[in-house]
Design a protein around this motif. Structure first.
Motif, PDB file in Angstrom:
ATOM      1  N   SER A 192     -45.997  48.826 -19.764  1.00  0.00           N
ATOM      2  CA  SER A 192     -46.422  49.809 -18.771  1.00  0.00           C
ATOM      3  C   SER A 192     -46.132  51.221 -19.263  1.00  0.00           C
ATOM      4  O   SER A 192     -45.195  51.452 -20.032  1.00  0.00           O
ATOM      5  N   ASP A 208     -52.210  50.815 -16.032  1.00  0.00           N
ATOM      6  CA  ASP A 208     -50.912  50.237 -16.404  1.00  0.00           C
ATOM      7  C   ASP A 208     -49.749  51.173 -16.101  1.00  0.00           C
ATOM      8  O   ASP A 208     -48.707  51.119 -16.750  1.00  0.00           O
ATOM      9  N   ARG A 246     -42.489  46.692 -16.036  1.00  0.00           N
ATOM     10  CA  ARG A 246     -43.205  45.727 -16.853  1.00  0.00           C
ATOM     11  C   ARG A 246     -43.303  46.190 -18.304  1.00  0.00           C
ATOM     12  O   ARG A 246     -43.515  47.374 -18.581  1.00  0.00           O
ATOM     13  N   GLU A 305     -46.610  52.880 -13.929  1.00  0.00           N
ATOM     14  CA  GLU A 305     -45.596  52.686 -12.894  1.00  0.00           C
ATOM     15  C   GLU A 305     -44.814  53.985 -12.713  1.00  0.00           C
ATOM     16  O   GLU A 305     -44.670  54.768 -13.662  1.00  0.00           O
ATOM     17  N   ARG A 312     -45.589  49.394  -7.706  1.00  0.00           N
ATOM     18  CA  ARG A 312     -45.735  50.450  -8.718  1.00  0.00           C
ATOM     19  C   ARG A 312     -44.706  51.558  -8.560  1.00  0.00           C
ATOM     20  O   ARG A 312     -44.599  52.423  -9.410  1.00  0.00           O
TER      21      ARG A 312
END
Length: 318
Positions: free
Chosen positions: A155, A186, A152, A188, A219
């Motif tokens: 992220s 946020d 994203r 990942e 994630r």
């Protein structure tokens, strides 16, 4: 060049690295008798050096720190049993053979300390660290790979690089996700590296454990082996590079991340301390709580590039 040096063709027997040490003894002796070398260099201590010829062995690591964790890896019991038996036997054979060499090269102070602890005389050991192409692995904009690998926009990425096998400690890094995402929502995780035969079950075990801990499945990202240019960009796109490895002789992935000036949190294996100095975080092997705290602190710092770490690499590890 060989023809010019020797005045004629030289026939060097080749020993396949798949050969078991006992099966290789005959061909190895035959090779030495044929070539009559001034020095025998063995890439890893799986063979007895020949008598009467000076010998040098490269010791990449000893599996010493991995041994306590072999039965704890998240693998099916039969796979775990095989890997544990294989790893321990390799360790035992190499530890026995080490005593017979004349000189030793090691890539890290950790490897040096391990073999000295096994009885090798320290004056016979030379430290020869690995190097990185600092012209290729350097701070840059790596954002182009975010969309390519399903990350994203905006992220923060925790990156781990290495074969998707338990030895590389990806499950230890994955176990930090609950704590890290709780502190920084946020985040990942990307686990980049080639898959082995047991990787599918290993990845499933990692994801199942994360799901039980309340970490959303989306994630975690497992892109497999990535092209070289993408790997450089992934290093540059990440906010933190994390290594949970249980065994390394050196840890080239740590060096590549450091060359890109990234915050690094690593277990205390290989050359982690040598590379990072005071510019990274080194935690005890297998301590996932300390690994998580290190990642959180690195994210709290907010720095995307650490110039002092990059300068350390340029000074000592090119």
């Amino acid at each position: 060049e060989l023809l010019a040096l020797t005045g004629g063709p030289i026939h060097v027997p080749v020993l396949e690295d798949e050969m078991l040490p006992l099966l290789a003894r005959g061909p190895f002796k035959k090779a030495v008798d044929s070539v009559k070398p001034d020095l025998v260099h063995v890439h890893t201590p799986t063979l007895l050096p020949p008598k009467g010829v000076p010998s040098l062995v490269m010791v990449h690591g000893t599996y010493l720190k991995e041994l306590p964790y072999l039965w704890k890896y998240p693998l099916p019991p039969h796979t775990k049993a095989f890997q544990a038996l294989y790893t321990y036997n390799v360790y035992a054979v190499e530890r026995y053979l080490l005593r017979f060499y004349d000189r030793y090269n090691v890539p890290s102070t950790a490897s040096r300390d391990e073999i000295v602890g096994m009885g090798v005389r320290p004056e016979r050991v030379s430290l020869v660290p690995n190097g990185v192409d600092a012209g290729r692995f350097k701070p840059a904009d790596g954002s182009r790979v975010l969309q390519k690998y399903g990350l994203r926009k905006g992220s923060r990425v925790v990156l781990s690089v290495g074969s998707i096998v338990p030895r590389k400690g990806h499950h230890a890094v994955a176990a930090t996700a609950k704590r890290v995402i709780g502190a920084h929502g946020d985040v990942e995780y990307v686990f980049a590296g080639p898959m082995a035969g047991s990787s599918a079950g290993y990845v499933k075990a990692m994801c199942d454990e994360a799901r039980r801990a309340g970490v959303p499945a989306d994630r975690f990202h497992f892109p497999g082996p990535v092209p070289p240019d993408d790997l450089v960009d992934l290093y540059n796109a990440c906010s933190v590079f994390a290594s949970g490895s249980f065994q390394e002789g050196f840890g080239l992935n740590i060096l590549e991340a450091a060359a890109c000036g990234k915050s690094v949190v690593s277990c205390d294996v290989g050359a982690a301390r040598d590379i990072l100095g005071e510019h990274g975080t080194v935690v005890p092997v297998g301590d996932t709580a300390a690994l998580a705290e290190g990642i959180v602190r690195a994210l709290d710092g907010g720095k995307m590039v650490l110039p002092a770490l990059r300068e350390r690499v340029e000074r000592s590890f090119t």
